[in-house]
Design a protein around this motif. Structure first.
Motif, PDB file in Angstrom:
ATOM      1  N   ALA A   1       1.100  -0.963  -0.372  1.00  0.00           N
ATOM      2  CA  ALA A   1       0.049   0.476   0.353  1.00  0.00           C
ATOM      3  C   ALA A   1       0.792   1.543  -0.338  1.00  0.00           C
ATOM      4  CB  ALA A   1      -0.814  -0.027   0.894  1.00  0.00           C
ATOM      5  N   ALA A   2       2.040   1.361   1.156  1.00  0.00           N
ATOM      6  CA  ALA A   2       3.234   1.901   0.380  1.00  0.00           C
ATOM      7  C   ALA A   2       3.925   2.939  -0.116  1.00  0.00           C
ATOM      8  CB  ALA A   2       3.805   2.194   1.880  1.00  0.00           C
ATOM      9  N   ALA A   3       3.586   1.668  -0.969  1.00  0.00           N
ATOM     10  CA  ALA A   3       4.861   1.534  -2.844  1.00  0.00           C
ATOM     11  C   ALA A   3       3.800   2.323  -3.523  1.00  0.00           C
ATOM     12  CB  ALA A   3       5.073  -0.071  -3.391  1.00  0.00           C
ATOM     13  N   GLU A   4       2.559   1.694  -3.916  1.00  0.00           N
ATOM     14  CA  GLU A   4       1.136   2.014  -3.869  1.00  0.00           C
ATOM     15  C   GLU A   4       1.256   3.892  -3.918  1.00  0.00           C
ATOM     16  OE1 GLU A   4      -1.376   2.339  -7.186  1.00  0.00           O
ATOM     17  OE2 GLU A   4       0.131   1.218  -6.467  1.00  0.00           O
ATOM     18  N   ALA A   5       1.175   4.037  -2.931  1.00  0.00           N
ATOM     19  CA  ALA A   5       0.708   5.564  -2.786  1.00  0.00           C
ATOM     20  C   ALA A   5       2.219   6.193  -3.405  1.00  0.00           C
ATOM     21  CB  ALA A   5       0.225   5.505  -0.640  1.00  0.00           C
ATOM     22  N   ALA A   6       3.244   5.832  -2.949  1.00  0.00           N
ATOM     23  CA  ALA A   6       4.538   6.397  -3.207  1.00  0.00           C
ATOM     24  C   ALA A   6       3.992   7.256  -5.066  1.00  0.00           C
ATOM     25  CB  ALA A   6       5.761   6.274  -3.418  1.00  0.00           C
ATOM     26  N   VAL A   7       3.610   5.422  -5.890  1.00  0.00           N
ATOM     27  CA  VAL A   7       3.375   5.907  -6.913  1.00  0.00           C
ATOM     28  C   VAL A   7       1.976   7.027  -7.340  1.00  0.00           C
ATOM     29  CG1 VAL A   7       2.682   5.077  -9.124  1.00  0.00           C
ATOM     30  CG2 VAL A   7       3.894   3.636  -7.695  1.00  0.00           C
ATOM     31  N   VAL A   8       0.810   6.676  -6.663  1.00  0.00           N
ATOM     32  CA  VAL A   8      -0.037   7.540  -7.267  1.00  0.00           C
ATOM     33  C   VAL A   8       0.090   9.143  -6.241  1.00  0.00           C
ATOM     34  CG1 VAL A   8      -2.857   7.751  -6.434  1.00  0.00           C
ATOM     35  CG2 VAL A   8      -1.686   5.955  -7.389  1.00  0.00           C
ATOM     36  N   ILE A   9       0.443   9.146  -5.170  1.00  0.00           N
ATOM     37  CA  ILE A   9       0.346  10.801  -4.357  1.00  0.00           C
ATOM     38  C   ILE A   9       1.616  11.120  -4.793  1.00  0.00           C
ATOM     39  CG2 ILE A   9      -0.057  11.299  -2.430  1.00  0.00           C
ATOM     40  CD1 ILE A   9      -1.031   9.403  -1.592  1.00  0.00           C
ATOM     41  N   LEU A  10       2.861  10.837  -4.994  1.00  0.00           N
ATOM     42  CA  LEU A  10       4.206  11.435  -5.061  1.00  0.00           C
ATOM     43  C   LEU A  10       4.689  11.386  -6.579  1.00  0.00           C
ATOM     44  CD1 LEU A  10       5.672  10.737  -1.619  1.00  0.00           C
ATOM     45  CD2 LEU A  10       4.449  12.020  -2.398  1.00  0.00           C
ATOM     46  N   GLY A  11       3.557  10.708  -7.312  1.00  0.00           N
ATOM     47  CA  GLY A  11       4.637  10.596  -8.758  1.00  0.00           C
ATOM     48  C   GLY A  11       5.668   9.510  -8.905  1.00  0.00           C
ATOM     49  N   LEU A  12       5.783   8.959  -8.450  1.00  0.00           N
ATOM     50  CA  LEU A  12       6.820   8.050  -8.353  1.00  0.00           C
ATOM     51  C   LEU A  12       6.561   7.111  -9.188  1.00  0.00           C
ATOM     52  CD1 LEU A  12       8.442   7.157  -4.950  1.00  0.00           C
ATOM     53  CD2 LEU A  12       8.958   9.215  -6.710  1.00  0.00           C
ATOM     54  N   PRO A  13       7.423   7.093 -10.633  1.00  0.00           N
ATOM     55  CA  PRO A  13       7.671   6.125 -12.091  1.00  0.00           C
ATOM     56  C   PRO A  13       7.257   4.517 -10.950  1.00  0.00           C
ATOM     57  CG  PRO A  13       9.313   7.226 -11.906  1.00  0.00           C
ATOM     58  CD  PRO A  13       8.552   7.406 -10.615  1.00  0.00           C
ATOM     59  N   ARG A  14       6.267   4.303 -11.447  1.00  0.00           N
ATOM     60  CA  ARG A  14       6.008   2.621 -10.937  1.00  0.00           C
ATOM     61  C   ARG A  14       7.028   1.265 -11.243  1.00  0.00           C
ATOM     62  NH1 ARG A  14       0.715   0.939  -8.882  1.00  0.00           N
ATOM     63  NH2 ARG A  14       0.174   2.735 -10.190  1.00  0.00           N
ATOM     64  N   ASP A  15       7.714   1.912 -12.392  1.00  0.00           N
ATOM     65  CA  ASP A  15       8.780   0.369 -12.985  1.00  0.00           C
ATOM     66  C   ASP A  15      10.040   1.080 -12.197  1.00  0.00           C
ATOM     67  OD1 ASP A  15       7.186   2.254 -14.408  1.00  0.00           O
ATOM     68  OD2 ASP A  15       8.142   1.601 -16.865  1.00  0.00           O
ATOM     69  N   ASP A  16      10.086   2.244 -12.054  1.00  0.00           N
ATOM     70  CA  ASP A  16      11.375   1.962 -10.720  1.00  0.00           C
ATOM     71  C   ASP A  16      11.907   1.313 -10.012  1.00  0.00           C
ATOM     72  OD1 ASP A  16      12.978   3.833 -12.921  1.00  0.00           O
ATOM     73  OD2 ASP A  16      12.435   5.679 -12.075  1.00  0.00           O
ATOM     74  N   PHE A  17      10.763   1.541  -9.635  1.00  0.00           N
ATOM     75  CA  PHE A  17      11.059   0.546  -7.934  1.00  0.00           C
ATOM     76  C   PHE A  17      11.976  -1.351  -8.455  1.00  0.00           C
ATOM     77  CE2 PHE A  17       6.978   2.078  -6.529  1.00  0.00           C
ATOM     78  CZ  PHE A  17       7.590   3.327  -5.672  1.00  0.00           C
ATOM     79  N   PRO A  18      13.275  -1.145  -8.198  1.00  0.00           N
ATOM     80  CA  PRO A  18      13.674  -2.073  -8.131  1.00  0.00           C
ATOM     81  C   PRO A  18      13.457  -3.619  -7.341  1.00  0.00           C
ATOM     82  CG  PRO A  18      15.173  -1.694  -6.617  1.00  0.00           C
ATOM     83  CD  PRO A  18      14.048  -0.260  -7.114  1.00  0.00           C
ATOM     84  N   ASN A  19      13.531  -4.830  -7.933  1.00  0.00           N
ATOM     85  CA  ASN A  19      12.362  -5.959  -8.356  1.00  0.00           C
ATOM     86  C   ASN A  19      14.314  -7.107  -7.339  1.00  0.00           C
ATOM     87  OD1 ASN A  19      14.866  -7.641  -9.768  1.00  0.00           O
ATOM     88  ND2 ASN A  19      13.191  -6.897 -11.349  1.00  0.00           N
ATOM     89  N   GLU A  20      13.995  -8.322  -6.617  1.00  0.00           N
ATOM     90  CA  GLU A  20      14.574  -8.915  -5.674  1.00  0.00           C
ATOM     91  C   GLU A  20      15.716  -9.482  -6.497  1.00  0.00           C
ATOM     92  OE1 GLU A  20      14.312  -9.836  -2.396  1.00  0.00           O
ATOM     93  OE2 GLU A  20      12.725  -8.167  -2.275  1.00  0.00           O
ATOM     94  N   GLU A  21      15.359  -9.498  -8.011  1.00  0.00           N
ATOM     95  CA  GLU A  21      16.450  -9.629  -8.940  1.00  0.00           C
ATOM     96  C   GLU A  21      17.915  -9.333  -8.683  1.00  0.00           C
ATOM     97  OE1 GLU A  21      15.033  -9.818 -12.660  1.00  0.00           O
ATOM     98  OE2 GLU A  21      13.836 -11.463 -12.129  1.00  0.00           O
TER      99      GLU A  21
END
Length: 62
Positions: free
Chosen positions: A40-60
């Protein structure tokens, strides 16, 4: 980043770690509720703060 303040309940000062959301749920070890809270916090960062969704690194990349 400002220095971490002691936890008001315990007086302990915890180290801060900057990690991708996918890793935060595991490190917090709060179970399924923690994983949902991190998602939920990650989704809020995208929606509210405008962070790009595909910029979050994944586990790899950790």
């Amino acid at each position: 980043m400002a220095r971490a303040a002691p936890d008001p309940a315990t007086g302990r000062q915890y180290q801060r770690l900057l990690v991708p959301p996918a890793r935060a749920g595991m490190l917090l070890d709060w179970g399924e509720h923690g994983h949902r809270q991190v998602a939920a916090a990650a989704e809020a960062a995208v929606v509210i703060l405008g962070l790009p969704r595909d910029d979050f690194p994944n586990e790899e990349h950790i």
